[in-house]
Write a protein that holds these residues in place. Structure first.
Motif, PDB file in Angstrom:
ATOM      1  N   LEU A   1       0.824  -1.206   0.000  1.00 46.04           N
ATOM      2  CA  LEU A   1       0.000   0.000   0.000  1.00 46.04           C
ATOM      3  C   LEU A   1       0.863   1.262   0.000  1.00 46.04           C
ATOM      4  O   LEU A   1       0.557   2.238  -0.703  1.00 46.04           O
ATOM      5  N   THR A   2       1.934   1.252   0.767  1.00 43.05           N
ATOM      6  CA  THR A   2       2.825   2.416   0.792  1.00 43.05           C
ATOM      7  C   THR A   2       3.395   2.696  -0.589  1.00 43.05           C
ATOM      8  O   THR A   2       3.450   3.853  -1.039  1.00 43.05           O
TER       9      THR A   2
ATOM     10  N   PHE B   1       0.637   4.284  -2.785  1.00 47.03           N
ATOM     11  CA  PHE B   1       0.373   5.689  -2.484  1.00 47.03           C
ATOM     12  C   PHE B   1       1.518   6.578  -2.949  1.00 47.03           C
ATOM     13  O   PHE B   1       1.294   7.710  -3.381  1.00 47.03           O
ATOM     14  N   ARG B   2       2.738   6.087  -2.877  1.00 45.96           N
ATOM     15  CA  ARG B   2       3.872   6.857  -3.399  1.00 45.96           C
ATOM     16  C   ARG B   2       3.744   7.056  -4.908  1.00 45.96           C
ATOM     17  O   ARG B   2       4.101   8.109  -5.437  1.00 45.96           O
TER      18      ARG B   2
ATOM     19  N   THR C   1      -0.613   8.816  -5.748  1.00 53.27           N
ATOM     20  CA  THR C   1      -1.290   9.909  -5.055  1.00 53.27           C
ATOM     21  C   THR C   1      -0.327  11.059  -4.800  1.00 53.27           C
ATOM     22  O   THR C   1       0.877  10.860  -4.679  1.00 53.27           O
TER      23      THR C   1
ATOM     24  N   MET D   1      -7.183  10.229  -3.872  1.00 54.23           N
ATOM     25  CA  MET D   1      -7.545   8.815  -3.836  1.00 54.23           C
ATOM     26  C   MET D   1      -8.947   8.689  -3.293  1.00 54.23           C
ATOM     27  O   MET D   1      -9.453   9.578  -2.603  1.00 54.23           O
TER      28      MET D   1
ATOM     29  N   CYS E   1     -11.758   5.776  -1.464  1.00 53.00           N
ATOM     30  CA  CYS E   1     -11.918   4.470  -0.830  1.00 53.00           C
ATOM     31  C   CYS E   1     -13.299   4.400  -0.192  1.00 53.00           C
ATOM     32  O   CYS E   1     -13.990   5.409  -0.040  1.00 53.00           O
TER      33      CYS E   1
ATOM     34  N   TYR F   1      -5.749   3.576   4.974  1.00 57.46           N
ATOM     35  CA  TYR F   1      -5.737   4.274   3.686  1.00 57.46           C
ATOM     36  C   TYR F   1      -5.688   5.798   3.827  1.00 57.46           C
ATOM     37  O   TYR F   1      -4.828   6.445   3.210  1.00 57.46           O
TER      38      TYR F   1
ATOM     39  N   LEU G   1      -2.205   7.019   4.895  1.00 56.15           N
ATOM     40  CA  LEU G   1      -1.218   6.984   3.818  1.00 56.15           C
ATOM     41  C   LEU G   1      -1.423   8.135   2.848  1.00 56.15           C
ATOM     42  O   LEU G   1      -0.458   8.704   2.323  1.00 56.15           O
ATOM     43  N   ALA G   2      -2.688   8.472   2.606  1.00 57.77           N
ATOM     44  CA  ALA G   2      -2.975   9.610   1.726  1.00 57.77           C
ATOM     45  C   ALA G   2      -2.442  10.905   2.334  1.00 57.77           C
ATOM     46  O   ALA G   2      -1.863  11.745   1.628  1.00 57.77           O
TER      47      ALA G   2
ATOM     48  N   GLN H   1       1.134  11.685   1.723  1.00 55.44           N
ATOM     49  CA  GLN H   1       1.433  12.184   0.379  1.00 55.44           C
ATOM     50  C   GLN H   1       0.785  13.551   0.116  1.00 55.44           C
ATOM     51  O   GLN H   1       0.935  14.093  -0.975  1.00 55.44           O
TER      52      GLN H   1
ATOM     53  N   VAL I   1      -8.642  12.774   0.159  1.00 53.44           N
ATOM     54  CA  VAL I   1      -9.348  11.490   0.264  1.00 53.44           C
ATOM     55  C   VAL I   1     -10.815  11.711  -0.091  1.00 53.44           C
ATOM     56  O   VAL I   1     -11.473  12.584   0.462  1.00 53.44           O
TER      57      VAL I   1
END
Length: 356
Positions: free
Chosen positions: A90-91, A94-95, A98, A104, A106, A114, A117-118, A121, A125
């Motif tokens: 997942l990391t 997102f790199r 996003t 992103m 979800c 999630y 992580l957004a 960056q 969301v």
């Protein structure tokens, strides 16, 4: 005191992992670990490890493991990337997909990592609320997510446990102008999955973990499959040696034992069905589950009371506060003996409305 952090990091709360309690006579059913041990092939692989080779770096590409994953799913090595748990996957995603300019989307409720992580960056969301109680997808899903560059569909979903129609997923992939990630952490307990979409659509990535169906939560291993172009981009942002030698060897042993995977998954599905029926007989509303847990609302729809009453009996389940989730508790499917203990406790709690 002066803050040295980026604005995005300073404003984050951070992801909170599930509790790892230390109680006597504990019945731990809160983090969806497998009820059964890993494949015996893992034990043999541990015995065969050459400890002297630990002075050498591991294969940075995990080619042997990737080759086996590709073989099982009818793909090629370049379709596969492996990571230090699916969170590592997942990391990378997102790199790659996003940024402050690339939002992103979800589902909500879903895996709470999630949005965190957004934030790392600086990405917006776009939440997609599921229907109350049924947790079904909204009919205007595509319209809601049209501005996103990355769309994550957790299928089956967590913490609710339900899945979504396969044909609806296919139409989504066909019409969404961005990358679609199917987070399939629980796919081996479900009736179907989206793995074949990787062969149909260039914008689809499917991720899996070894923490659930392979009973290797303590190892930290996950993988993703997608088009060679998407996977190649993810390799650009992967940590150099993200999988140690031991993890690669034990993961390969576990993944290769397809018969054991099927046997354990079927056992859990059987226990899940029986446990669901028993909960419903006690007056619980249980969301139809395709996972190794159930999301269930007690008769009084007070999820927190249920959570605390079980905890008082050293039975640890998961509770999620909020208007969408507060009526429910999430209960991992354990062994038959553990499920019997939960049912006995629940009968006691709900036979006496004043019990704690």
């Amino acid at each position: 005191m002066k803050s040295y952090f980026r604005t995005e990091i300073a404003g984050m709360e951070g992801y909170v992992p599930g509790e790892q309690p230390k109680l006597e006579n504990l019945c731990k059913l809160n983090t969806n670990e497998n009820a059964f041990p890993p494949s015996p092939a893992v034990k043999r692989a541990i015995a065969e490890l050459d400890w002297e080779r630990l002075r050498r770096y591991p294969d940075p590409l995990a080619d042997a493991l990737r080759d086996k994953i590709a073989e099982v799913f009818g793909l090629k090595r370049e379709n596969v990337i492996a990571g230090n748990g699916s969170d590592d996957i997942l990391t990378m995603l997102f790199r790659c997909f996003t940024s402050p300019e690339l939002p992103m989307a979800c589902l909500y409720p879903t895996y709470s990592l999630y949005p965190e992580l957004a934030k790392m960056q600086g990405a917006a969301v776009i939440p997609v609320p599921l229907a109350p109680r049924t947790f079904e997808l909204p009919g205007d899903l595509l319209k809601r997510v049209e501005k996103a560059n990355l769309l994550i569909i957790t299928r089956p979903n967590a913490p609710t446990g339900n899945s979504f129609p396969l044909e609806t997923m296919r139409e989504l992939c066909r019409n969404f102008d961005g990358v679609v990630l199917f987070d399939e952490a629980y796919a081996d307990f479900a009736d179907d999955n989206c793995m074949e979409f990787v062969k149909e659509f260039p914008n689809v990535i499917v991720s899996r973990t070894f923490s659930k169906s392979y009973a290797l939560a303590g190892l930290r291993l996950g993988f993703a499959v997608g088009s060679p172009e998407l996977i190649a981009g993810m390799f650009k942002v992967k940590d150099s040696y993200n999988l140690d030698r031991m993890t690669q060897a034990l993961g390969l042993a576990a993944f290769s034992d397809r018969a054991y995977l099927k046997e354990c998954s079927e056992k859990i599905r059987t226990i899940r069905k029986d446990f669901t029926e028993r909960l419903e007989n006690l007056g619980f509303q249980v969301v139809p589950s395709q996972t190794n847990f159930v999301f269930a609302a007690p008769p009084d729809r007070d999820g927190e009371r249920c959570f605390r009453a079980l905890r008082d009996r050293a039975i640890i389940v998961r509770y999620f506060r909020g208007p969408e989730t507060g009526d429910y508790v999430r209960i991992t499917i354990g062994t038959p003996k553990e499920m019997d203990r939960v049912i006995t406790a629940l009968r006691e709690i709900y036979a006496n409305p004043g019990a704690n």
